[in-house]
Motif scaffolding. Structure first.
Motif, PDB file in Angstrom:
ATOM      1  N   THR A 239      62.568 -12.766 -35.048  1.00  0.00           N
ATOM      2  CA  THR A 239      61.144 -12.574 -34.832  1.00  0.00           C
ATOM      3  C   THR A 239      60.954 -11.348 -33.947  1.00  0.00           C
ATOM      4  O   THR A 239      61.914 -10.721 -33.503  1.00  0.00           O
ATOM      5  CB  THR A 239      60.515 -13.822 -34.192  1.00  0.00           C
ATOM      6  N   VAL A 240      59.703 -11.030 -33.678  1.00  0.00           N
ATOM      7  CA  VAL A 240      59.378  -9.795 -32.960  1.00  0.00           C
ATOM      8  C   VAL A 240      60.142  -9.716 -31.635  1.00  0.00           C
ATOM      9  O   VAL A 240      60.160 -10.673 -30.846  1.00  0.00           O
ATOM     10  CB  VAL A 240      57.866  -9.716 -32.706  1.00  0.00           C
ATOM     11  N   GLY A 241      60.773  -8.568 -31.419  1.00  0.00           N
ATOM     12  CA  GLY A 241      61.540  -8.321 -30.206  1.00  0.00           C
ATOM     13  C   GLY A 241      63.024  -8.550 -30.351  1.00  0.00           C
ATOM     14  O   GLY A 241      63.808  -8.081 -29.517  1.00  0.00           O
ATOM     15  N   ASP A 242      63.435  -9.258 -31.417  1.00  0.00           N
ATOM     16  CA  ASP A 242      64.858  -9.530 -31.620  1.00  0.00           C
ATOM     17  C   ASP A 242      65.576  -8.303 -32.185  1.00  0.00           C
ATOM     18  O   ASP A 242      64.966  -7.426 -32.813  1.00  0.00           O
ATOM     19  CB  ASP A 242      65.056 -10.705 -32.583  1.00  0.00           C
ATOM     20  N   LEU A 243      66.882  -8.286 -31.984  1.00  0.00           N
ATOM     21  CA  LEU A 243      67.731  -7.206 -32.474  1.00  0.00           C
ATOM     22  C   LEU A 243      68.635  -7.766 -33.570  1.00  0.00           C
ATOM     23  O   LEU A 243      69.315  -8.771 -33.371  1.00  0.00           O
ATOM     24  CB  LEU A 243      68.573  -6.644 -31.325  1.00  0.00           C
ATOM     25  N   VAL A 244      68.627  -7.113 -34.740  1.00  0.00           N
ATOM     26  CA  VAL A 244      69.474  -7.509 -35.865  1.00  0.00           C
ATOM     27  C   VAL A 244      70.535  -6.443 -36.074  1.00  0.00           C
ATOM     28  O   VAL A 244      70.230  -5.241 -36.062  1.00  0.00           O
ATOM     29  CB  VAL A 244      68.648  -7.671 -37.158  1.00  0.00           C
ATOM     30  N   ILE A 245      71.779  -6.861 -36.261  1.00  0.00           N
ATOM     31  CA  ILE A 245      72.878  -5.931 -36.505  1.00  0.00           C
ATOM     32  C   ILE A 245      73.270  -6.020 -37.975  1.00  0.00           C
ATOM     33  O   ILE A 245      73.557  -7.110 -38.484  1.00  0.00           O
ATOM     34  CB  ILE A 245      74.093  -6.254 -35.622  1.00  0.00           C
ATOM     35  N   LEU A 246      73.304  -4.893 -38.656  1.00  0.00           N
ATOM     36  CA  LEU A 246      73.666  -4.832 -40.067  1.00  0.00           C
ATOM     37  C   LEU A 246      74.878  -3.929 -40.229  1.00  0.00           C
ATOM     38  O   LEU A 246      74.858  -2.777 -39.796  1.00  0.00           O
ATOM     39  CB  LEU A 246      72.495  -4.285 -40.891  1.00  0.00           C
ATOM     40  N   ASP A 247      75.938  -4.455 -40.827  1.00  0.00           N
ATOM     41  CA  ASP A 247      77.157  -3.697 -41.087  1.00  0.00           C
ATOM     42  C   ASP A 247      77.109  -3.251 -42.544  1.00  0.00           C
ATOM     43  O   ASP A 247      77.241  -4.067 -43.457  1.00  0.00           O
ATOM     44  CB  ASP A 247      78.383  -4.572 -40.833  1.00  0.00           C
ATOM     45  N   MET A 248      76.935  -1.941 -42.776  1.00  0.00           N
ATOM     46  CA  MET A 248      76.744  -1.453 -44.134  1.00  0.00           C
ATOM     47  C   MET A 248      78.015  -1.491 -44.968  1.00  0.00           C
ATOM     48  O   MET A 248      77.978  -1.243 -46.170  1.00  0.00           O
ATOM     49  CB  MET A 248      76.180  -0.033 -44.099  1.00  0.00           C
ATOM     50  N   ALA A 249      79.152  -1.828 -44.357  1.00  0.00           N
ATOM     51  CA  ALA A 249      80.396  -1.995 -45.110  1.00  0.00           C
ATOM     52  C   ALA A 249      80.609  -3.456 -45.509  1.00  0.00           C
ATOM     53  O   ALA A 249      81.673  -3.788 -46.044  1.00  0.00           O
ATOM     54  CB  ALA A 249      81.583  -1.495 -44.302  1.00  0.00           C
ATOM     55  N   GLN A 250      79.612  -4.318 -45.268  1.00  0.00           N
ATOM     56  CA  GLN A 250      79.721  -5.729 -45.623  1.00  0.00           C
ATOM     57  C   GLN A 250      78.478  -6.166 -46.402  1.00  0.00           C
ATOM     58  O   GLN A 250      77.390  -5.608 -46.218  1.00  0.00           O
ATOM     59  CB  GLN A 250      79.880  -6.585 -44.365  1.00  0.00           C
ATOM     60  N   PRO A 251      78.632  -7.175 -47.272  1.00  0.00           N
ATOM     61  CA  PRO A 251      77.488  -7.630 -48.084  1.00  0.00           C
ATOM     62  C   PRO A 251      76.356  -8.174 -47.213  1.00  0.00           C
ATOM     63  O   PRO A 251      76.584  -8.739 -46.144  1.00  0.00           O
ATOM     64  CB  PRO A 251      78.092  -8.734 -48.959  1.00  0.00           C
ATOM     65  N   GLN A 252      75.129  -8.012 -47.725  1.00  0.00           N
ATOM     66  CA  GLN A 252      73.941  -8.517 -47.039  1.00  0.00           C
ATOM     67  C   GLN A 252      72.966  -9.076 -48.063  1.00  0.00           C
ATOM     68  O   GLN A 252      72.857  -8.556 -49.171  1.00  0.00           O
ATOM     69  CB  GLN A 252      73.254  -7.391 -46.247  1.00  0.00           C
ATOM     70  N   SER A 253      72.274 -10.128 -47.676  1.00  0.00           N
ATOM     71  CA  SER A 253      71.214 -10.711 -48.491  1.00  0.00           C
ATOM     72  C   SER A 253      70.130 -11.170 -47.538  1.00  0.00           C
ATOM     73  O   SER A 253      70.341 -12.100 -46.757  1.00  0.00           O
ATOM     74  CB  SER A 253      71.759 -11.879 -49.318  1.00  0.00           C
ATOM     75  N   MET A 254      68.954 -10.527 -47.575  1.00  0.00           N
ATOM     76  CA  MET A 254      67.971 -10.778 -46.531  1.00  0.00           C
ATOM     77  C   MET A 254      66.562 -10.584 -47.066  1.00  0.00           C
ATOM     78  O   MET A 254      66.349  -9.998 -48.140  1.00  0.00           O
ATOM     79  CB  MET A 254      68.229  -9.859 -45.344  1.00  0.00           C
ATOM     80  N   ILE A 255      65.605 -11.084 -46.295  1.00  0.00           N
ATOM     81  CA  ILE A 255      64.191 -10.994 -46.642  1.00  0.00           C
ATOM     82  C   ILE A 255      63.439 -10.420 -45.451  1.00  0.00           C
ATOM     83  O   ILE A 255      63.644 -10.842 -44.308  1.00  0.00           O
ATOM     84  CB  ILE A 255      63.614 -12.374 -47.003  1.00  0.00           C
ATOM     85  N   GLY A 256      62.557  -9.444 -45.711  1.00  0.00           N
ATOM     86  CA  GLY A 256      61.678  -8.907 -44.685  1.00  0.00           C
ATOM     87  C   GLY A 256      60.234  -9.091 -45.103  1.00  0.00           C
ATOM     88  O   GLY A 256      59.876  -8.824 -46.252  1.00  0.00           O
TER      89      GLY A 256
ATOM     90  N   TYR B  60      66.200  -7.873 -50.038  1.00  0.00           N
ATOM     91  CA  TYR B  60      67.129  -6.753 -50.038  1.00  0.00           C
ATOM     92  C   TYR B  60      68.547  -7.307 -50.172  1.00  0.00           C
ATOM     93  O   TYR B  60      68.983  -8.119 -49.365  1.00  0.00           O
ATOM     94  CB  TYR B  60      67.017  -5.954 -48.736  1.00  0.00           C
ATOM     95  N   GLU B  61      69.248  -6.858 -51.195  1.00  0.00           N
ATOM     96  CA  GLU B  61      70.622  -7.304 -51.448  1.00  0.00           C
ATOM     97  C   GLU B  61      71.556  -6.099 -51.378  1.00  0.00           C
ATOM     98  O   GLU B  61      71.307  -5.079 -52.028  1.00  0.00           O
ATOM     99  CB  GLU B  61      70.745  -7.946 -52.836  1.00  0.00           C
ATOM    100  N   ARG B  62      72.612  -6.239 -50.601  1.00  0.00           N
ATOM    101  CA  ARG B  62      73.653  -5.205 -50.576  1.00  0.00           C
ATOM    102  C   ARG B  62      74.939  -5.879 -51.034  1.00  0.00           C
ATOM    103  O   ARG B  62      75.571  -6.642 -50.291  1.00  0.00           O
ATOM    104  CB  ARG B  62      73.803  -4.606 -49.180  1.00  0.00           C
TER     105      ARG B  62
END
Length: 337
Positions: A103-120, A68-70
């Motif tokens: 990993t399972v149980g962790d909390l990820v914070i995503l700021d939709m006003a900033q670029p992101q590059s991630m894998i799920g 997923y790329e933003r």
């Protein structure tokens, strides 16, 4: 709607392969450039979302490994300005550059006003979508958390996770008033989890004073004469005390500048203001020196104000074809400003 909370559901697992994959891609591309990374066919998506006022709570599951790329250009086009708190229930999440993973149980914070590059990978999550304006006043520095991972083993993260689980489970049977009350608790828990335990600087009285000062700043935000001295004089306090009160918010100057920059960003994206120059909009929002404004804007958003305007006014429209009730959540996200 008989008093029930608005709900949107999408599950592609029982659909024809072509239809399911197309809906998966349409759903992902509301916010991201989407790319499957393995040969499993078809990829599937399950999504169940509730909207409560300005907040969206959802359960999400996607099969396979997907990127997923933003990008900055997508941010410029869609103008989403939310923080997303993503609780990982299953699978794996990582930044594409390998800088961190969850990993399972962790909390990820995503700021939709900033670029992101991630894998799920085979990822199951709970999401809490929060407009920036709802959380900015609760955090020391709202802009510094994009793609940050908070360990699920921390006591505050466990407390927040438990509340989010229970909230999602009960939303379908709650009234709007009950849901708003539960979300108020979720906001406070989220802020405590993100910032950690804050030192008390003057208990309830200082907290109330800070809120009054913030309201005053919001009222006078476009006035170039707004300054630490003018604010301190208005409230009958010293500048030293004023600076101290705003230390948890990243400093007084940073707070004022951030407010102004977000107002300029909204104005640059407004078709009704397209005849006004960027410089005039900046001046109208309290920025006297254009070069200083332009540098601050680019530091804040990673893109120049002129480029932001071009993307916002001539790029893809923000509206999404959501005639299918299963994709109603996409329209909700457009309203979380």
């Amino acid at each position: 709607m008989d008093g029930r909370i608005a709900r949107s559901v999408l599950d592609t697992r029982k659909m024809a392969p072509g239809t399911g994959v197309a809906l998966f891609r349409d759903a992902a591309q509301v916010l991201y450039e989407f790319q499957p990374l393995d040969s499993r066919s078809p990829a599937h998506l399950c999504f169940d979302a509730y909207q409560v006022g300005d907040v969206v709570v959802d359960s999400f599951w996607a099969s396979g490994a997907n990127a997923y790329e933003r990008s900055r250009s997508r941010i410029g086009r869609d103008q989403h300005d939310c923080l997303v708190l993503q609780l990982l229930l299953d699978g794996h999440w990582s930044r594409r550059d390998g800088a961190c993973e969850a990993t399972v149980g962790d909390l990820v914070i995503l700021d939709m006003a900033q670029p992101q590059s991630m894998i799920g990978s085979d990822r199951g999550t709970l999401h809490l979508w929060l407009p920036r304006r709802l959380v900015a006043s609760r955090l020391r520095s709202v802009d510094e958390h994009n793609m940050r991972v908070i360990s699920g083993s921390s006591p505050l993260a466990r407390l927040f996770s438990s509340h989010l689980h229970l909230l999602y489970k009960e939303l379908g049977s709650m009234t709007e008033a009950e849901a708003q009350a539960a979300l108020s608790i979720a906001l406070d828990l989220a802020a405590a989890t993100i910032d950690g335990v804050k030192p008390e600087y003057s208990a309830a009285m200082a907290s109330a004073l800070v809120e009054q000062i913030r309201q005053y700043i919001d009222t006078c935000i476009a006035d170039p004469a707004l300054s630490a001295q003018s604010i301190a004089t208005h409230f009958g306090i010293s500048r030293r005390k004023l600076y101290y009160l705003f230390e948890p918010s990243g400093g007084l100057a940073g707070y004022i500048q951030g407010k102004r920059l977000h107002l300029v960003r909204a104005a640059l994206s407004d078709p009704g203001q397209r005849r006004e120059t960027v410089a005039d909009i900046a001046t109208r929002h309290g920025f006297i020196h254009y070069r200083s404004f332009s540098r601050a804007f680019e530091r804040q958003f990673g893109i120049s104000p002129r480029a932001m305007r071009t993307l916002a006014l001539s790029g893809e429209p923000r509206t999404t074809n959501c005639g299918d009730v299963r994709l109603a959540w996409a329209a909700w996200l457009n309203d979380l400003q």
